[in-house]
Design a protein around this motif. Structure first.
Motif, mmCIF file in Angstrom:
data_model
loop_
_atom_site.group_PDB
_atom_site.id
_atom_site.type_symbol
_atom_site.label_atom_id
_atom_site.label_comp_id
_atom_site.label_asym_id
_atom_site.label_seq_id
_atom_site.Cartn_x
_atom_site.Cartn_y
_atom_site.Cartn_z
ATOM 1 N N HIS A 102 0.889 -1.182 0.113
ATOM 2 C CA HIS A 102 -0.071 -0.091 0.123
ATOM 3 C C HIS A 102 0.813 1.090 -0.197
ATOM 4 O O HIS A 102 1.911 1.140 0.024
ATOM 5 C CB HIS A 102 -1.150 -0.067 1.445
ATOM 6 C CG HIS A 102 0.003 0.046 2.614
ATOM 7 N ND1 HIS A 102 0.813 -1.356 2.707
ATOM 8 C CD2 HIS A 102 -0.476 0.499 3.046
ATOM 9 C CE1 HIS A 102 0.872 -1.388 3.994
ATOM 10 N NE2 HIS A 102 0.115 0.382 4.545
ATOM 11 N N THR A 135 -1.805 -2.918 -6.752
ATOM 12 C CA THR A 135 -3.080 -2.838 -7.109
ATOM 13 C C THR A 135 -3.187 -1.020 -7.790
ATOM 14 O O THR A 135 -2.337 -0.079 -7.277
ATOM 15 C CB THR A 135 -4.117 -3.452 -6.400
ATOM 16 O OG1 THR A 135 -3.667 -1.682 -4.959
ATOM 17 C CG2 THR A 135 -4.096 -4.242 -5.189
ATOM 18 N N GLY A 177 -4.969 1.194 -7.289
ATOM 19 C CA GLY A 177 -5.412 1.789 -5.979
ATOM 20 C C GLY A 177 -3.963 2.499 -5.161
ATOM 21 O O GLY A 177 -3.972 3.405 -5.189
ATOM 22 N N THR A 178 -4.078 1.530 -4.617
ATOM 23 C CA THR A 178 -2.475 1.301 -4.502
ATOM 24 C C THR A 178 -0.625 2.572 -5.480
ATOM 25 O O THR A 178 -0.635 3.452 -5.617
ATOM 26 C CB THR A 178 -1.539 -0.018 -4.064
ATOM 27 O OG1 THR A 178 -2.318 -0.595 -3.107
ATOM 28 C CG2 THR A 178 -0.336 0.546 -3.327
ATOM 29 N N GLU A 222 -0.269 -2.036 -12.618
ATOM 30 C CA GLU A 222 -1.503 -3.144 -12.458
ATOM 31 C C GLU A 222 -1.836 -4.635 -11.767
ATOM 32 O O GLU A 222 -1.322 -4.879 -13.081
ATOM 33 C CB GLU A 222 -3.198 -2.175 -13.029
ATOM 34 C CG GLU A 222 -2.687 -0.780 -12.034
ATOM 35 C CD GLU A 222 -4.433 0.123 -12.772
ATOM 36 O OE1 GLU A 222 -4.940 -1.088 -13.051
ATOM 37 O OE2 GLU A 222 -4.400 1.338 -13.282
ATOM 38 N N GLN A 235 -4.266 -7.544 -9.727
ATOM 39 C CA GLN A 235 -5.512 -7.237 -9.496
ATOM 40 C C GLN A 235 -5.785 -8.449 -7.542
ATOM 41 O O GLN A 235 -4.908 -9.443 -8.240
ATOM 42 C CB GLN A 235 -6.581 -7.897 -9.823
ATOM 43 C CG GLN A 235 -6.728 -6.682 -11.211
ATOM 44 C CD GLN A 235 -6.907 -5.378 -10.774
ATOM 45 O OE1 GLN A 235 -7.930 -5.609 -10.124
ATOM 46 N NE2 GLN A 235 -6.711 -4.297 -11.986
ATOM 47 N N SER A 237 -6.708 -9.512 -0.855
ATOM 48 C CA SER A 237 -7.518 -7.585 -0.107
ATOM 49 C C SER A 237 -7.244 -8.394 1.437
ATOM 50 O O SER A 237 -6.725 -9.140 2.439
ATOM 51 C CB SER A 237 -8.053 -7.961 -0.181
ATOM 52 O OG SER A 237 -9.024 -6.663 0.602
ATOM 53 N N ASN A 283 -5.805 3.432 0.431
ATOM 54 C CA ASN A 283 -6.327 2.974 -1.243
ATOM 55 C C ASN A 283 -7.213 2.114 -1.847
ATOM 56 O O ASN A 283 -8.749 1.438 -1.865
ATOM 57 C CB ASN A 283 -6.010 3.415 -2.299
ATOM 58 C CG ASN A 283 -5.600 5.090 -2.307
ATOM 59 O OD1 ASN A 283 -6.371 5.838 -1.243
ATOM 60 N ND2 ASN A 283 -4.231 5.718 -3.829
ATOM 61 N N GLU A 284 -5.817 1.051 -1.796
ATOM 62 C CA GLU A 284 -6.741 -0.540 -1.916
ATOM 63 C C GLU A 284 -5.269 -1.876 -1.475
ATOM 64 O O GLU A 284 -4.657 -2.319 -2.350
ATOM 65 C CB GLU A 284 -6.691 -0.698 -3.645
ATOM 66 C CG GLU A 284 -6.874 -1.892 -3.759
ATOM 67 C CD GLU A 284 -7.398 -2.086 -5.725
ATOM 68 O OE1 GLU A 284 -8.235 -2.934 -6.021
ATOM 69 O OE2 GLU A 284 -7.200 -0.899 -6.217
ATOM 70 N N SER A 287 -2.979 -4.578 -0.078
ATOM 71 C CA SER A 287 -3.045 -6.004 -0.681
ATOM 72 C C SER A 287 -1.084 -7.163 -0.017
ATOM 73 O O SER A 287 -0.798 -6.519 0.315
ATOM 74 C CB SER A 287 -3.101 -5.896 -2.156
ATOM 75 O OG SER A 287 -1.867 -6.167 -2.114
ATOM 76 N N LYS A 307 -9.204 -0.719 10.620
ATOM 77 C CA LYS A 307 -8.188 -0.581 9.038
ATOM 78 C C LYS A 307 -7.579 -0.086 9.685
ATOM 79 O O LYS A 307 -6.730 0.925 9.229
ATOM 80 C CB LYS A 307 -8.860 0.813 8.349
ATOM 81 C CG LYS A 307 -10.439 0.061 7.271
ATOM 82 C CD LYS A 307 -11.014 0.500 6.471
ATOM 83 C CE LYS A 307 -11.970 0.029 5.235
ATOM 84 N NZ LYS A 307 -12.920 1.038 4.635
#
Length: 265
Positions: free
Chosen positions: A56, A79, A81-82, A102, A104, A120, A126-127, A129, A191
């Protein structure tokens, strides 16, 4: 397969994973110089890396990415988002064109001889992993910066031979420590980060006879210390609903300022 923590903690994270043919870094949250020193100790040159996996975009996971990627032009995988977060981080400078790739979550991909499965995690990024990395013989994973875990997490960490597992804080130390109240709430939240107790409980859920090494990582400088994390996780294993005792599990605590032992599987 080899696994080594070059640095781990709330001030910077960088983990090496690889085998005889393929070398990877998970995160580059320390300086280029420290990353290079770690690689030298492993007998690896920067331009021999097949990829950098970023969990991240928080600075303790990407601090050295700009300088390191500009020098060695190693492909970076994260990802969407990252990657968005990386591009927005001005302190990194420009990442060379074409280096950011990128990926997934739940969509495995190969780098050389290694099969990588991003999964995940629950963290305020953001996203974010975690990563499971395996070849034909062994499987390892890096699972830090997760405020909570569930059956999905356990599934992704099943049947491992080694794991880097977050043991961020002692709950009592955090409660009475110097952090302002909103930050305490963030760290303890779904989180935020795993406490020593939750780390031990997660470990109970993934233990099996072929789990050869556990590396406790991402310890808070202010709200934890090595002996406490180690003993708390061991105790959770001993009292947990499983056939193991804490003493049965080879376990080490990753340090923030020096490399761990090199785990060879």
């Amino acid at each position: 397969m080899r696994l080594c923590s070059i640095a781990s903690g709330s001030s910077g994270n960088c983990i090496y994973v690889g085998d005889d043919h393929t070398h990877l870094l998970v995160d580059t949250g320390i300086s280029k110089k420290r990353i290079e020193q770690g690689l030298v100790s492993l007998g690896i040159k920067g331009d021999e890396l097949s990829g950098i996996l970023i969990t991240h975009e928080h600075i303790d996971h990407i601090q050295g990415l700009g300088v390191f990627s500009r020098k060695y032009e190693v492909p970076v995988y994260a990802t969407p988002g990252t990657i968005k977060g990386i591009r927005a981080c001005r302190s990194l400078g420009n990442i060379p064109e074409g280096l950011l790739h990128e990926i997934q979550v739940d969509d495995p991909f190969f780098l050389g001889t290694l099969n990588i499965t991003p999964f995940s995690i629950s963290h305020d990024a953001n996203e974010p992993s975690g990563y499971r990395v395996e070849n034909e013989e062994k499987a390892v994973a890096v699972a830090t910066d997760l405020g909570k875990y569930d059956d999905y997490t356990v599934q992704n960490l099943s049947e491992l031979n080694a794991v880097v597992l977050e043991a961020n804080h002692d709950i009592h130390m955090l409660e009475v420590g110097p952090y302002p109240y909103p930050l305490k709430r963030r760290v303890m939240g779904d989180k935020g980060h795993l406490s020593n107790e939750l780390s031990g409980r997660l470990l109970c859920d993934i233990l099996h006879d072929n789990l050869q090494y556990v590396v406790l990582g991402h310890l808070s400088k202010e709200n934890n210390y090595e002996e406490l994390a180690y003993e708390t996780v061991k105790l959770e294993v001993s009292i947990g609903d499983n056939p193991y005792k804490g003493e049965d599990i080879p376990m080490m605590v990753a340090k923030r300022d020096q490399m761990s032992d090199i785990i060879t599987l």
